[in-house]
Design a protein around this motif. Structure first.
Motif, PDB file in Angstrom:
ATOM      1  N   GLY A   1       0.758  -1.267  -0.126  1.00 21.32           N
ATOM      2  CA  GLY A   1       0.151   0.008  -0.037  1.00 21.32           C
ATOM      3  C   GLY A   1       0.793   1.341   0.020  1.00 21.32           C
ATOM      4  O   GLY A   1       0.109   2.460   0.080  1.00 21.32           O
ATOM      5  N   MET A   2       2.094   1.091  -0.080  1.00 24.62           N
ATOM      6  CA  MET A   2       3.013   2.513   0.180  1.00 24.62           C
ATOM      7  C   MET A   2       2.439   3.510  -0.698  1.00 24.62           C
ATOM      8  O   MET A   2       2.081   3.478  -1.899  1.00 24.62           O
ATOM      9  N   ILE A   3       2.823   4.678  -0.041  1.00 24.65           N
ATOM     10  CA  ILE A   3       2.485   5.834  -0.896  1.00 24.65           C
ATOM     11  C   ILE A   3       3.851   6.614  -1.662  1.00 24.65           C
ATOM     12  O   ILE A   3       3.607   7.748  -2.349  1.00 24.65           O
TER      13      ILE A   3
ATOM     14  N   ALA B   1       9.921   2.659  -3.852  1.00 24.93           N
ATOM     15  CA  ALA B   1       8.835   3.442  -4.137  1.00 24.93           C
ATOM     16  C   ALA B   1       8.060   3.109  -5.356  1.00 24.93           C
ATOM     17  O   ALA B   1       8.531   2.156  -6.098  1.00 24.93           O
ATOM     18  N   LYS B   2       6.807   3.376  -5.382  1.00 28.98           N
ATOM     19  CA  LYS B   2       6.141   3.026  -6.733  1.00 28.98           C
ATOM     20  C   LYS B   2       6.265   4.027  -7.882  1.00 28.98           C
ATOM     21  O   LYS B   2       6.519   5.498  -7.417  1.00 28.98           O
TER      22      LYS B   2
ATOM     23  N   ASP C   1       0.166   0.693  -9.287  1.00 26.64           N
ATOM     24  CA  ASP C   1       0.115  -0.479  -8.494  1.00 26.64           C
ATOM     25  C   ASP C   1       1.320  -1.234  -8.036  1.00 26.64           C
ATOM     26  O   ASP C   1       2.500  -0.759  -8.367  1.00 26.64           O
ATOM     27  N   THR C   2       1.426  -2.363  -7.324  1.00 29.66           N
ATOM     28  CA  THR C   2       2.580  -2.879  -6.725  1.00 29.66           C
ATOM     29  C   THR C   2       3.749  -3.243  -7.735  1.00 29.66           C
ATOM     30  O   THR C   2       4.945  -3.302  -7.400  1.00 29.66           O
ATOM     31  N   ARG C   3       3.098  -3.682  -9.003  1.00 32.08           N
ATOM     32  CA  ARG C   3       4.151  -4.040  -9.965  1.00 32.08           C
ATOM     33  C   ARG C   3       5.010  -2.927 -10.450  1.00 32.08           C
ATOM     34  O   ARG C   3       6.060  -3.261 -10.920  1.00 32.08           O
TER      35      ARG C   3
ATOM     36  N   GLY D   1      17.591  -4.370 -11.535  1.00 32.17           N
ATOM     37  CA  GLY D   1      17.384  -5.947 -11.686  1.00 32.17           C
ATOM     38  C   GLY D   1      16.067  -6.323 -11.103  1.00 32.17           C
ATOM     39  O   GLY D   1      15.859  -7.435 -11.272  1.00 32.17           O
ATOM     40  N   VAL D   2      15.210  -5.588 -10.810  1.00 23.33           N
ATOM     41  CA  VAL D   2      13.939  -6.127  -9.978  1.00 23.33           C
ATOM     42  C   VAL D   2      12.966  -4.905 -10.174  1.00 23.33           C
ATOM     43  O   VAL D   2      13.193  -3.756 -10.159  1.00 23.33           O
ATOM     44  N   GLU D   3      11.585  -5.462 -10.407  1.00 21.40           N
ATOM     45  CA  GLU D   3      10.150  -4.564 -10.272  1.00 21.40           C
ATOM     46  C   GLU D   3       9.325  -5.348  -9.347  1.00 21.40           C
ATOM     47  O   GLU D   3       9.360  -6.688  -9.593  1.00 21.40           O
ATOM     48  N   GLY D   4       8.325  -4.760  -8.691  1.00 22.49           N
ATOM     49  CA  GLY D   4       7.344  -5.288  -7.959  1.00 22.49           C
ATOM     50  C   GLY D   4       7.672  -5.444  -6.615  1.00 22.49           C
ATOM     51  O   GLY D   4       8.834  -5.480  -6.285  1.00 22.49           O
TER      52      GLY D   4
END
Ligand code: TGC
Ligand code: FAD
Length: 389
Positions: free
Chosen positions: A144-146, A178-179, A183-185, A233-236
């Motif tokens: 849920g991070m903003i 951080a987003k 969405d979380t992805r 190297g990473v998302e989500g």
């Protein structure tokens, strides 16, 4: 302290593992125990430990030597955490955050330049890192991070806040999640360097737990991050949660070390404290307490060791890590509380390590996934049904 090893688990450890254990145990006896009570009372981290721990290779100890790390097995790394937390959970936290939450994501998801720039110095302890996932309104539910990262012509602009961040105030680099979208992805990891405009990290004061550890807020106000500081190297959510697997693994071992310390103090006390003309250890009620404590510690030790073997074989699952973290931290807290009763009034005194360990474990029970969240992770695994939301 006498070796707490009721089932002779030493016989199942390699020479390297025993050597690591003995080295870190001596370090804790000689360097940590003499200073930790004072640091805890003052509410400061004992900075004099930072570089010597780097010299011993205790930061990111299971990462490869090519980046200046010790290249230990996962089991040996766990043993390091056990011995450090026998000293204090704050000292183990320092090493956990540095190794599992800062060096690991840079190693696993960073560019070659990021690895070369940060890992050798973090391994030595000449640079300090922190990991920002939790926010004031999103703890157990980090998805849920903003905190948001927006693209700019030269990189990214970060806005938001993180809360309860170990070592935030003193860190040279913060691994911040951080987003970049809704969405979380879209969650990405950023390396935010100390001194970056728009970044502040005030310390959180008045803690009654983990006092020999710095805990901070991280605040980002139009904080400009260059493109080369994103972890490519990473998302989500998988990114930060993969780091938590590493740190929770270390805590599963560490909590056993804390329990070994409080049990040993209670056993020793029970043999020297005389009431009704006999050592209190001679009363059946005290013996039941000691028997329960050593039984639970032995079960915790066996769980950690098998967890280490699974991790070294590349077969460990996140839910197994959750089970060991959940069991061993709750066990250590129960052992500390029982030890406290055996010491009577002395149990609340800083002359003995019990209350410090007990108070520390209240944080350990909550961070890296609360006891309840680990219950739900195990529940989801065994039933196939998620009960989080
Ligand atoms: P969910 O939908 O289950 O999963 C989202 C994506 O993440 C993947 N995933 C994992 N990947 C690696 N390791 C794990 N353990 C993973 N768990 C889940 C999952 O496969 C999925 O990937 P993809 O590619 O399909 O998108 O996520 P959810 O939002 O339902 O949350 C699940 C939950 C509640 C278990 C998770 O959010 C959680 O673990 N919450 C607890 C938060 C927490 O532990 N925070 C710790 C902050 S750091 C800290 O406390 C440091 S203390 C420092 C010190 O020692 O001082
Ligand atoms: P909440 O998520 O608000 O939970 C409150 C209660 O509700 C808990 O009992 C919880 O189990 C329960 N609950 C929540 N959701 C559910 C559910 N679905 N079902 C049932 N019960 C539920 N974070 C970092 O990112 N980096 C750090 O370095 C770091 N260091 C820390 C150091 C200390 C000393 C402490 C105390 C915390 C640290 N944390 C850090 C934060 C820590 O990870 C969070 O405190 C933890 O994840 C819990 O979040 P919360 O405190 O917001 O509690």
């Amino acid at each position: 302290m006498k070796n707490v090893d009721y089932f002779n688990l030493d016989a199942f450890m390699s020479e390297e593992e025993l050597m690591v254990r003995n080295t870190v145990r001596s370090f804790v006896d000689e360097k940590v125990l003499p200073v930790i009570e004072e640091a805890y009372e003052q509410g400061v981290y004992p900075n004099e430990l930072i570089l010597p721990m780097g010299d011993l290779g205790l930061y990111g100890a299971n990462l490869p030597e090519e980046y200046g790390c010790a290249g230990m097995s996962a089991t040996a790394y766990g043993i390091v955490m056990q011995e450090l937390e026998r000293g204090d959970s704050g000292v183990r936290s320092f090493a956990s955050v540095q190794g599992s939450l800062v060096m690991y994501p840079i190693y696993a998801f960073g560019s070659e330049e990021q690895k070369r720039k940060w890992l050798p110095e973090l391994a030595k302890g000449t640079k300090i890192g922190c990991f920002g996932l939790t926010e004031p309104d999103f703890g157990s539910n980090p998805g849920g991070m903003i905190t948001r990262a927006e693209r700019t012509p030269y990189g990214w602009k970060l806005n938001g806040a993180k809360m309860w961040i170990t070592n935030g105030t003193v860190a040279d680099v913060a691994v911040v999640w951080a987003k970049t979208g809704e969405d979380t992805r879209s969650i990405r990891g950023f390396l935010v360097e100390k001194g970056t405009k728009g970044f502040t990290a005030p310390e959180i004061k008045r803690k009654h737990s983990l006092r020999a550890s710095i805990t901070s807020e991280l605040i980002f106000e139009d904080c400009e991050i260059p493109e080369e500081n994103i972890l490519p190297g990473v998302e989500g959510l998988r990114g930060p949660l993969s780091c938590l697997n590493q740190a929770r693994y270390g805590i599963a071992w560490g909590a056993v070390g804390s329990a070994m310390a409080t049990y040993s103090a209670a056993l020793e006390y029970s043999l020297s404290r005389i009431q009704f003309d006999r050592p209190i250890g001679g009363f059946q009620l005290t013996q039941k307490k000691l028997a329960d404590m050593i039984t639970e510690i032995t079960k915790g030790q066996m769980m950690s060791l098998q967890l280490g073997r699974l991790k070294d074989a590349g077969k460990v699952t996140p839910a197994q890590v959750s089970m060991a973290k959940r069991n061993n931290v709750a066990m250590a807290l129960e052992v500390a509380r029982t030890a406290r009763t055996i010491l009577g009034a002395n149990g609340i005194s800083g002359e003995y390590p019990i209350m410090r360990h007990m108070n520390n474990l209240e944080s350990v029970l909550t961070y890296e996934g609360t006891h309840d969240i680990h219950t739900l992770i195990i529940g989801a695994e065994v039933t196939g049904l998620q009960a989080f939301k």
